[in-house]
Design an enzyme around this catalytic site. Sequence first.
Site, mmCIF file in Angstrom:
data_model
loop_
_atom_site.group_PDB
_atom_site.id
_atom_site.type_symbol
_atom_site.label_atom_id
_atom_site.label_comp_id
_atom_site.label_asym_id
_atom_site.label_seq_id
_atom_site.Cartn_x
_atom_site.Cartn_y
_atom_site.Cartn_z
ATOM 1 C CG HIS A 56 -0.662 0.104 2.533
ATOM 2 N ND1 HIS A 56 0.488 -1.022 2.911
ATOM 3 C CD2 HIS A 56 -0.675 0.986 3.556
ATOM 4 C CE1 HIS A 56 0.613 -0.678 4.567
ATOM 5 N NE2 HIS A 56 -0.029 0.413 4.607
ATOM 6 C CG HIS A 58 -0.118 4.418 4.973
ATOM 7 N ND1 HIS A 58 -0.747 3.468 5.809
ATOM 8 C CD2 HIS A 58 -0.823 5.127 4.266
ATOM 9 C CE1 HIS A 58 -1.970 3.919 5.923
ATOM 10 N NE2 HIS A 58 -2.185 4.911 4.970
ATOM 11 C CG ASP A 60 4.619 2.670 7.510
ATOM 12 O OD1 ASP A 60 3.941 3.025 7.039
ATOM 13 O OD2 ASP A 60 4.531 1.678 8.388
ATOM 14 C CG HIS A 61 3.756 -0.204 4.349
ATOM 15 N ND1 HIS A 61 3.790 -1.626 4.818
ATOM 16 C CD2 HIS A 61 3.433 0.594 5.516
ATOM 17 C CE1 HIS A 61 3.220 -1.670 6.240
ATOM 18 N NE2 HIS A 61 3.205 -0.530 6.417
ATOM 19 C CG HIS A 113 -4.111 -0.030 6.637
ATOM 20 N ND1 HIS A 113 -4.053 0.311 8.058
ATOM 21 C CD2 HIS A 113 -2.948 0.311 6.053
ATOM 22 C CE1 HIS A 113 -3.072 1.092 8.410
ATOM 23 N NE2 HIS A 113 -2.320 0.851 7.236
ATOM 24 C CG ASP A 132 0.201 -1.649 7.701
ATOM 25 O OD1 ASP A 132 1.122 -2.500 7.979
ATOM 26 O OD2 ASP A 132 0.458 -0.613 7.749
ATOM 27 C CG HIS A 170 3.579 -2.279 11.715
ATOM 28 N ND1 HIS A 170 4.397 -1.073 11.725
ATOM 29 C CD2 HIS A 170 2.774 -1.994 10.540
ATOM 30 C CE1 HIS A 170 4.034 -0.283 10.640
ATOM 31 N NE2 HIS A 170 3.440 -0.833 10.036
HETATM 32 FE FE FE Z 1 2.459 0.448 8.316
HETATM 33 ZN ZN ZN Z 2 -0.076 1.454 6.572
#
Ligand code: FE
Ligand code: ZN
Length: 248
Positions: A56, A58, A60-61, A113, A132, A170
Amino acid sequence: MSVTVHQFPCLSDNYGFLVRDDATGLAACIDTPDAPAILAELAKLGWKLDLILNTHWHPDHAGGNAAIKAATGATVVGPAEVERLTPVDRQVAGGDTVKLGETRFAVIESGGHTLGHIAFHDAADKVAFVGDTLFTLGCGRLFEGTPAQMWDSLARLAALPDDTAVYCAHEYTASNARFALSVDASPELKTRAEAIFAARERGEWTVPTTIGLEKATNPFLRAPLLKPGMAPHEAFGAVRAAKDAFKG
Ligand code: FE
Ligand code: ZN
């Protein structure tokens, strides 16, 4: 046919994953939380990166995509929504297949998400990278999707074989376990939560999990059992709302 998965912690609570197709030696990274950490792990292993697989958009991805592509020449594969953050070479959606050497990943639509979230499932090796969407004893927050969309996504993952290794993005498990115990009195959960708290005390990882373990103890997958009389997606929505409000 087989794959080797290399997992390492990065940022504050993310996991990085590198997966190698053993037949050809080609490797992929699942998401790009931390480009320097991923490049250091690749160098340590001596693996050649062929693909970046995004779940996805985001940061942090997908935030490390550009740096890793520049350093390795890897092809970026991901859902269209990643373009909100960074370019994608090949856009994929549920039902598509991504080849890494002789390994095949089926793309599973897993929105909720984020709207366009996807997961990657290698059925032959029984591994799934779920970003996530599904966590050990938890699930992702609904930043963009509806409870009904997320419930359908979780149901698609829950339909995979019980012995599928589930690589979540995570390490949220201790806090997930505290919440789970507040809504579910099952003995299986109690036993598992105790083992998880002890493992985290020792600094051990609780990822990967398996589909079978999550079906047995994850309160989000068990929502229809915990909230009898509600439609499954409404039961899920109620458990998700309780988690969002949980202070534990
Ligand atoms: Fe994440
Ligand atoms: Zn995420």
